[in-house]
Scaffold this active site. Sequence first.
Site, PDB file in Angstrom:
ATOM      1  N   ASN A  47      -9.930  -0.080  -0.286  1.00 41.16           N
ATOM      2  CA  ASN A  47      -8.468  -0.028  -0.297  1.00 41.16           C
ATOM      3  C   ASN A  47      -7.957  -0.617  -1.618  1.00 41.16           C
ATOM      4  O   ASN A  47      -8.027  -1.826  -1.835  1.00 41.16           O
ATOM      5  CB  ASN A  47      -7.931  -0.822   0.903  1.00 41.16           C
ATOM      6  N   HIS A  80      -3.280   7.472   1.994  1.00 46.27           N
ATOM      7  CA  HIS A  80      -3.673   6.140   1.538  1.00 46.27           C
ATOM      8  C   HIS A  80      -5.093   5.873   2.039  1.00 46.27           C
ATOM      9  O   HIS A  80      -5.425   6.174   3.184  1.00 46.27           O
ATOM     10  CB  HIS A  80      -2.693   5.104   2.090  1.00 46.27           C
ATOM     11  N   CYS A 135       0.811  -1.233   0.000  1.00 42.88           N
ATOM     12  CA  CYS A 135       0.000   0.000   0.000  1.00 42.88           C
ATOM     13  C   CYS A 135       0.842   1.280   0.000  1.00 42.88           C
ATOM     14  O   CYS A 135       0.332   2.357  -0.276  1.00 42.88           O
ATOM     15  CB  CYS A 135      -0.961   0.010   1.182  1.00 42.88           C
TER      16      CYS A 135
END
Length: 317
Positions: free
Chosen positions: A274, A244, A113
């Site tokens: 996500n 993020h 990520c």
Amino acid sequence: MKYSSIAGTGGYLPERVMTNAELEALVDTTDQWIRERTGIRKRHLVAPGQTCSDLAEIAARRALKAAQMEPAEIDLIVVATTTPDQIFPSLACLLQQQLDIHGCAAFDVQAVCTGFVYALSVADQFVRTGNASRVLVVGAETMSRIIDWRDRNTCVLFGDGAGAVVLKASDEPGVLSTHIHADGAYKDLLQVRGGLVQGFDNAFMEMRGNEVFKMAVTTLGSIVDETLAANGMDQSDVDWLVPHQANIRIIKATARKLKLPMDRVVVTVAEHGNTSSASIPLAFDEAVRDGRIRRGETVLMEGFGGGFTWGSVLLRY
Ligand code: UT7
């Protein structure tokens, strides 16, 4: 002194939308739990046969168009991905071929990520040292292909997508600083065990969510401090936080740390969940295109992911 600056942005989410209600039919969960604990309302999924490089190509073409640049002008391609189409060639090489670019360096960066922050950091070093002047930086993921759709701890959280920026050399910043870190001691908290040793059967994501959550909040707080200190800035110098997009509660905790009101934070997690390395460039692209982020404003990007990896980019748009 040479800097890199953002010449254009692009993003792409695949057409197929999966709602929380659909997940209620797959696992023991509820729309209410997902919305309250994560902020996610839906996610986008690749179609059978649609590849990560397909997503990357659309986002890249949109970024090139926004930068008013032809693919042939690109002299470096850096792609952040955790879910490449093949073991090799890299996704960057597949994308290079799809864009009909020939000869420039092209490689992948794998930091889960935090991948896009890593990729931007690498691209920025190339530009600062004069080794590249027009760089395509992409974050692209097909997380749905490493999800166990029977595991409610993970399947409600992730989605597919791609985001991109074109960086160009400039006399003015641009990217002010980048900060990247990792600590493999935490490898077991968030991982896909499958691979060449274990084989690819059941190569699914496993996460100890609550432990990851706590580490993410603490670590993202300290990366904010590190970034501001490195630039001699304080919280009030930051116009926009582009975090993020993993969980609205993590995003709100970082915004509190920065004393930034939520209307200065770009939040897209509700719309796509996500998307790992694609989430920051997707959010950035959305806020640039809808006119929220304007030229001259100061933007802080930050990410945290498997490894653990974490990092930030401070830039003047
Ligand atoms: O992007 C890279 C990094 N990844 C992240 O940043 C994700 C970090 N983690 C998180 O976002 C959160 O930890 C989660 C959203 C994954 C979980 O939220 P939480 O507040 O940490 O919940 P929890 O794991 O402590 O679980 C609370 C309860 C548990 O039930 P009991 O033990 O209290 O009975 C879980 O079994 O919620 C249960 N639960 C669910 N319930 C309904 C876990 N997943 C689900 C689900 N639906 N999908």
